[in-house]
Design an enzyme around this catalytic site. Structure first.
Site, PDB file in Angstrom:
ATOM      1  N   GLU A 227      27.687  37.403 -37.995  1.00 28.08           N
ATOM      2  CA  GLU A 227      28.237  36.126 -38.453  1.00 28.08           C
ATOM      3  C   GLU A 227      29.581  36.423 -39.106  1.00 28.08           C
ATOM      4  O   GLU A 227      29.640  36.875 -40.250  1.00 28.08           O
ATOM      5  CB  GLU A 227      27.272  35.453 -39.433  1.00 28.08           C
ATOM      6  CG  GLU A 227      25.912  35.137 -38.837  1.00 28.08           C
ATOM      7  CD  GLU A 227      25.982  34.155 -37.667  1.00 28.08           C
ATOM      8  OE1 GLU A 227      26.996  33.426 -37.559  1.00 28.08           O
ATOM      9  OE2 GLU A 227      25.044  34.128 -36.864  1.00 28.08           O
ATOM     10  N   CYS A 261      33.790  30.736 -44.568  1.00 26.04           N
ATOM     11  CA  CYS A 261      34.204  31.220 -43.245  1.00 26.04           C
ATOM     12  C   CYS A 261      34.432  30.080 -42.255  1.00 26.04           C
ATOM     13  O   CYS A 261      35.099  30.260 -41.241  1.00 26.04           O
ATOM     14  CB  CYS A 261      33.160  32.186 -42.692  1.00 26.04           C
ATOM     15  SG  CYS A 261      31.499  31.490 -42.580  1.00 26.04           S
TER      16      CYS A 261
END
Length: 534
Positions: A227, A261
């Site tokens: 991720e 993010c």
């Protein structure tokens, strides 16, 4: 009176005991006790109550590490994990149940073989967490690992030391300590962990470190879920609600001080509406921070000086114009939410991923230009956002690849804990959250069960071969294509029969129409036949 909270000073795990910790977790998995659904449920229930009971320590740690407000810590970290636990508890039996495989997966001739998919835990996994959401992004994957029946070693980020120490106490005092253990430390401890053999590695962090993790994992054929981040674009056309776009995108850069993010790195906006959008952006900032961002008790801080200087460097080197924000205070690790108007993809604001409360605005003349720029800056971002007409938004979705996408908002696709989330290409691989968390740590094992009485039907597979047996098998299992070698659909009897019997709908009127069609077709056939004879 507030409860006094004390958190132990950060202490790295001794390097020489890491192999033993990993070995113990592997040994626990080999006892097969984690395959019991009830055992998994007990661990998930314990984790839920551990988060509840450790809330004072967790809130204090998040405030100490990132200056997070209790409101934001509860909303985006602790409540999130507890919802994850409850979701997995409520659905685990259904997730873990064998799936029967019938048509169209298994031909009817093989239906007697009881084909099914059995959900098997992968084994012992390594979970490496990041600093931006040091509780959620460690415990959410752990929920999936527990639900799947895996044992795990957890490595929190050393950049959030208070959170790491609380996690160690929480996990090792409340869960089965032989199945779940925390290793704290930095690069040496991570390297020691990577020297162990895992059944899967789950990593959340930067693309640079993710590349190192993937290379090391490849040496032992260890699967990974990565991720990662990415330079995420936002598209704004003339047809967008500019006030709403400004408010929602600014929110994406203020939560956790933009250390998200999924938040936008840059905005590609129609040049005709740039000035208006900037005015709305300033108005939204004033609404969120009536006394200024620095005075707000809600805005988090940058995690440390290194990242403060990394973000500051982007602003120092930009050739663009700061149109909102720009204030900084290194002593408090404070950076005001900042927007920069740029005109080049080579600008520092476009080249680097900000991972902070700063972003740039890039005027474009058309959606074509915006899509071309976004594709050249980062082909596969983790997120993208589009504000425009329905047709424009659909075009952005069709022509841009991303891990996830949100229309008319900022990263709402990643704001619900029960839907899959993950990157693609340079922004990561694999997904988790909800059922995807269970699947992430599960092997889908196909099982077939051939009854002894079926032997008489299996003679075709044994030597000496008989071509007649093969032809009979082919006749029984063959499926004929409904298309020719050019790829065109062949409209045979089945097609026309379906068309005829679908005419007119139901009822007497439809039946009459179908009979008239059949009679007319028959008459046309006879006329054509007589014409050929003549």
């Amino acid at each position: 009176m507030a409860t006094k909270v004390t958190i132990a000073p950060f202490e790295a795990t001794a390097l020489d005991i890491i192999p033993a910790l990993a070995s113990n977790a592997r040994g626990t998995f080999r006892t097969h006790k984690t395959k019991s659904l009830e055992w998994r449920l007990v661990q998930l229930r314990k984790l839920y109550w551990a988060v509840e009971d450790f809330k004072p320590q967790l809130l204090h740690a998040l405030a100490q590490d990132l200056h997070k407000s209790d409101y934001e810590s509860l909303l985006s970290e602790l409540d999130w994990v507890q919802k994850d636990c409850l979701f997995m508890i409520d659905n685990l039996a259904a997730f873990a149940k064998d799936e029967k495989l019938g048509a169209p997966h298994v031909p009817i001739t093989f239906s007697m073989m009881n084909f099914r998919i059995r959900k098997e835990p992968l084994g012992t996994v390594l979970i490496i967490g990041p600093y931006n959401y040091p509780i959620q992004l460690v415990l959410a994957p752990l929920v999936g690992a527990i639900g799947a029946g895996c044992t795990a070693v957890i490595k929190p980020s050393e950049l959030t030391p208070a959170s790491a120490m609380v996690l160690k106490e929480l996990i090792e005092t409340r869960l089965d300590n032989n199945a779940y253990v925390v290793v704290n430390g930095a690069i040496p401890e991570t390297n020691a962990l990577m020297n162990e053999k895992w059944d899967k590695i789950f990593f959340t962090g930067s693309a640079g470190v993710g590349t190192i993790i993937a290379k090391k994992a490849a040496e032992t054929l260890t699967p990974v879920c990565l991720e990662l981040g990415g330079k995420n674009p936002a598209f704004i056309t003339k047809n967008a609600n500019l006030a709403l776009a400004a408010k929602r995108l600014l929110w994406g850069k203020t939560q956790n001080s933009g250390q998200v993010c999924m938040s936008q790195n840059y905005i590609l906006i129609d040049s005709a509406v740039v000035k208006t959008f900037i005015e709305f952006l300033k108005a939204a900032e004033k609404e969120m921070f009536p006394n200024g961002a620095k005075a707000s008790p809600d805005l988090a801080r940058i995690v440390n000086q290194r990242h403060f200087h990394r973000i500051k460097k982007m602003l120092d080197e930009t050739k663009g114009e700061i149109v909102m924000g720009g204030q900084m205070d290194e002593s408090e690790l404070f950076i005001e939410p900042t927007a920069v108007l740029v005109n080049s993809t080579d600008d520092s604001m476009m080249v680097e991923e900000s991972f902070g409360p700063i972003f740039c605005i890039y005027p474009v003349h058309s959606l074509d230009q915006a899509l071309n720029i976004a594709s050249s800056v980062h082909r596969t971002p983790l997120s993208l956002f589009s504000f425009g007409s329905k047709a424009e938004n659909n075009r952005v979705l069709n022509e841009m690849t991303s891990g996830g996408a949100t229309i008319n908002d900022s990263y709402f696709h990643g704001s619900v804990n029960s839907v899959p989330f993950g990157g693609v290409g340079d922004s990561g691989s694999g997904a988790y959250r909800g059922k995807a968390s269970f699947d992430c740590f599960t092997h889908l094992r196909t099982v077939a069960e051939t009854p002894s009485w079926a032997e008489r039907f299996l003679s075709v597979r044994y030597m000496p071969y008989n071509i007649k047996d093969l032809k009979f098998l082919q006749k029984m299992t063959a499926v004929k294509p409904n298309f020719d070698r050019r790829g065109a659909i062949v409209k045979g009897f089945g097609y026309w029969a379906a068309l005829v019997f679908g005419l007119g709908g139901k009822g007497a009127k439809g039946a009459l129409l179908r009979w008239l069609f059949v009679l007319a077709s028959g008459y046309a056939f006879l006329v054509a036949k007589e014409a050929r004879r003549a």
